[in-house]
Write a protein that holds these residues in place. Structure first.
Motif, short mmCIF file in Angstrom:
data_model
loop_
_atom_site.label_atom_id
_atom_site.label_comp_id
_atom_site.label_asym_id
_atom_site.label_seq_id
_atom_site.Cartn_x
_atom_site.Cartn_y
_atom_site.Cartn_z
N PHE A 176 26.58 -13.79 37.39
CA PHE A 176 27.80 -14.42 37.89
C PHE A 176 28.71 -13.50 38.69
N ARG B 190 38.50 -22.77 21.14
CA ARG B 190 37.12 -22.36 20.99
C ARG B 190 36.60 -22.89 19.67
N THR C 290 33.12 -10.55 32.65
CA THR C 290 34.45 -11.10 32.40
C THR C 290 34.38 -12.59 32.09
N LEU D 276 33.88 -23.76 22.77
CA LEU D 276 33.80 -24.77 23.82
C LEU D 276 32.86 -25.89 23.38
N LEU E 116 38.81 -7.21 27.48
CA LEU E 116 37.70 -7.23 28.41
C LEU E 116 37.16 -5.81 28.60
N ASP F 48 35.85 -15.94 24.37
CA ASP F 48 37.20 -15.58 23.92
C ASP F 48 37.21 -14.19 23.28
N ALA G 103 37.41 0.71 36.42
CA ALA G 103 38.24 0.09 37.45
C ALA G 103 38.74 1.15 38.44
N TRP H 33 36.42 -3.99 31.18
CA TRP H 33 37.07 -3.11 32.16
C TRP H 33 38.53 -2.85 31.79
N VAL H 34 39.07 -3.62 30.85
CA VAL H 34 40.41 -3.34 30.36
C VAL H 34 40.34 -2.20 29.33
N ILE I 275 35.50 -14.39 28.64
CA ILE I 275 36.48 -15.50 28.61
C ILE I 275 35.87 -16.70 27.87
N LEU I 276 34.60 -17.02 28.17
CA LEU I 276 33.95 -18.15 27.51
C LEU I 276 33.82 -17.90 26.01
N ILE J 217 39.82 -23.51 28.13
CA ILE J 217 40.27 -22.14 28.42
C ILE J 217 41.79 -22.13 28.56
N ARG K 47 38.28 -10.24 23.54
CA ARG K 47 39.22 -9.33 24.18
C ARG K 47 39.26 -8.04 23.37
N MET L 43 24.46 -17.08 28.17
CA MET L 43 25.47 -16.03 28.32
C MET L 43 24.84 -14.76 28.91
N PRO M 29 46.33 -0.33 29.50
CA PRO M 29 46.46 0.99 30.12
C PRO M 29 47.09 0.87 31.51
N PHE N 85 35.08 -5.29 42.93
CA PHE N 85 35.46 -5.40 41.52
C PHE N 85 34.90 -6.68 40.90
N ILE N 86 35.07 -7.78 41.62
CA ILE N 86 34.59 -9.07 41.11
C ILE N 86 33.06 -9.04 40.95
N PHE O 170 46.52 1.75 34.78
CA PHE O 170 45.90 1.24 36.00
C PHE O 170 45.65 -0.27 35.88
N ILE O 171 45.23 -0.69 34.70
CA ILE O 171 45.00 -2.12 34.46
C ILE O 171 46.32 -2.89 34.60
N MET P 136 47.02 -3.39 38.15
CA MET P 136 46.15 -4.44 38.68
C MET P 136 46.67 -5.83 38.29
#
Lengths: 209, 209, 209
Positions: free
Chosen positions: B139, C63, B54, C65, B65, B61, B74, B67-68, B58-59, C58, B63, B132, A125, B46-47, A127-128, A131
């Motif tokens: 985190f 995967r 996030t 891991l 994400l 895998d 966001a 916030w995407v 990623i760990l 990564i 998708r 997790m 999208p 954001f972080i 905005f993403i 970013m």
């Protein structure tokens, strides 16, 4: 990190190499300021040059990574680290700050627009996507500063660096929305980022805190 | 980071937004303490709000994400950073520490259980799933502190914050094992984490070093 | 991080466990030096032991891991953190620095060669494969130092640690190129790294800055 739909002309390749060299060079300087050894100089230069695009590709789950598909850039950085490590003081005298800022501004524009265009192609999208453009442009420097144990400069110096990338990304998105040709949108937006960055640097503008 | 099998009720959505706001707010405060500019305030917020989920995705895998897929979060963080940056001192006076701790405890419970349930659905073994959950819960703050050049608070203050998340995750796993309905397991475990966190905070409990 | 084509003999399994223990142990020590609590001790030990291989996977998009597929290693680290946290002072007196350096050198060799072989199997070009080997060998320590808010030791101490891994990785690649049997290439290269590391340590060699 080069937008795939760019013609593989020698100008673009040259700019791309310059942008990577600039990233690597800023990594060299920071690594030496921290009194790092050869391994540190290479690692920090590599992270600075490729960190932003790598983070973007990990977030988008895109493989192979830019520097994996083009190992010549990694080798170039490695050779430069070998050469640069002993010469860094001389290099800093030859290469003026003005030149570094100009090359870095070109790199910021190119990488940010490559980032937003890549994200758009991956179906993100708007905005993403903007970013992702900013992340591609600035996160090399953020990761460099984290490895060097500093609060990232781009997050605290109040200069409109990331903001220039952000505005330029939206300029690109607007042009795409209104049907402007991809190449025109790309070059005008990248140029706009570079010009904005250089103007705000020349007039020493600051964001309010 | 919201567990997908939750009914999309307004209560859950409200809690989710509150949890993200709390994460972002703690990012604002830390970024300002470090005298960061607007870009830093947004980045750190954001972080803090999205970093844990996030990293987990990623760990695993996974998708897109969180916030995407939901760019509205966001954008919300971005607008808040614009508003909050100049107002941060006033905000700190209006919002009491008690309120922050309570909201943060709710967020910890919700995110940790969302993390463990997500990992379980991805076929992770039990101990990894519980890790997790804890990663999702803590985190964001760890990454916030790394960017702000601090030793992460949650790793050194001796307060049972991650431990509460860990125990709650195992409470969830145990209930799943014994066939308790998913929703019941989820809410009781998330509540248990929040209550444990608030009790240990109220009585100022410490882990031994 | 164990090369999949190794026979699952007890010797290899023992070395692998030792390498992970050594990584975790160096994480324990660093976490305690920073006065971290139990959560910090476990987190830093885990990152030190598994961080390099995780980053490599990564980057390669591989995967599950290593530590997700073998949760017994994560559990082992957890149990050790529980035991080690109160005993760390005693442990440091029992375990001599010499023993740590030797075990760490064995781990460096094994992990680096596992990394380069894994990257090669994933179809990486040669220089990238050698970088992946070095990343697998050293990035656990780099991430440990970042979390502990230090400039990473391996990037600044001028000792040929990463260089040993790099040379050994190329020794492996050369052997593969010339058709040497996989097992022979693997063991000789890993041993070469360990021996180089121990020799440079014994004679206190430094890289020029």
């Amino acid at each position: 990190m080069m937008p795939p739909h760019l013609p593989p002309g020698s100008l673009i390749r040259a700019i791309e190499v310059i942008a990577i060299l600039v990233g690597a060079f800023s990594g060299f300087i920071e690594a030496r300021r921290k009194r790092m050894d050869l391994v540190g100089v290479f690692t920090v230069a590599f992270i600075t040059a490729f960190g932003g695009g790598t983070l973007r590709d990990i977030l988008l789950d895109k493989r192979p990574l830019f520097w994996v598909a083009h190992q010549e850039y990694a080798i170039l950085t490695f050779v430069l680290a070998l050469i640069a490590a002993p010469l860094i003081r001389t290099l800093r005298q030859i290469v003026s700050e003005r030149l570094i800022v100009i090359a870095d501004a070109i790199g910021l524009g190119l990488f940010a627009i490559a980032g937003v265009s890549e994200a758009l192609r991956a179906g993100m999208p708007l905005f993403i996507a903007s970013m992702m453009g900013v992340i591609t442009g600035i996160f090399g420097g953020v990761l460099r500063d984290i490895v060097c144990n500093e609060v990232p400069m781009v997050l605290r110096d109040g200069k409109p660096y990331a903001i220039c990338a952000f505005i330029g990304c939206w300029l690109y998105l607007a042009q795409k929305h209104f049907g402007v040709a991809a190449d025109v949108a790309l070059w005008t937006s990248a140029t706009a980022i570079t010009v904005m960055r250089l103007l705000t640097w020349k007039f020493d503008m600051r964001l309010g805190r």
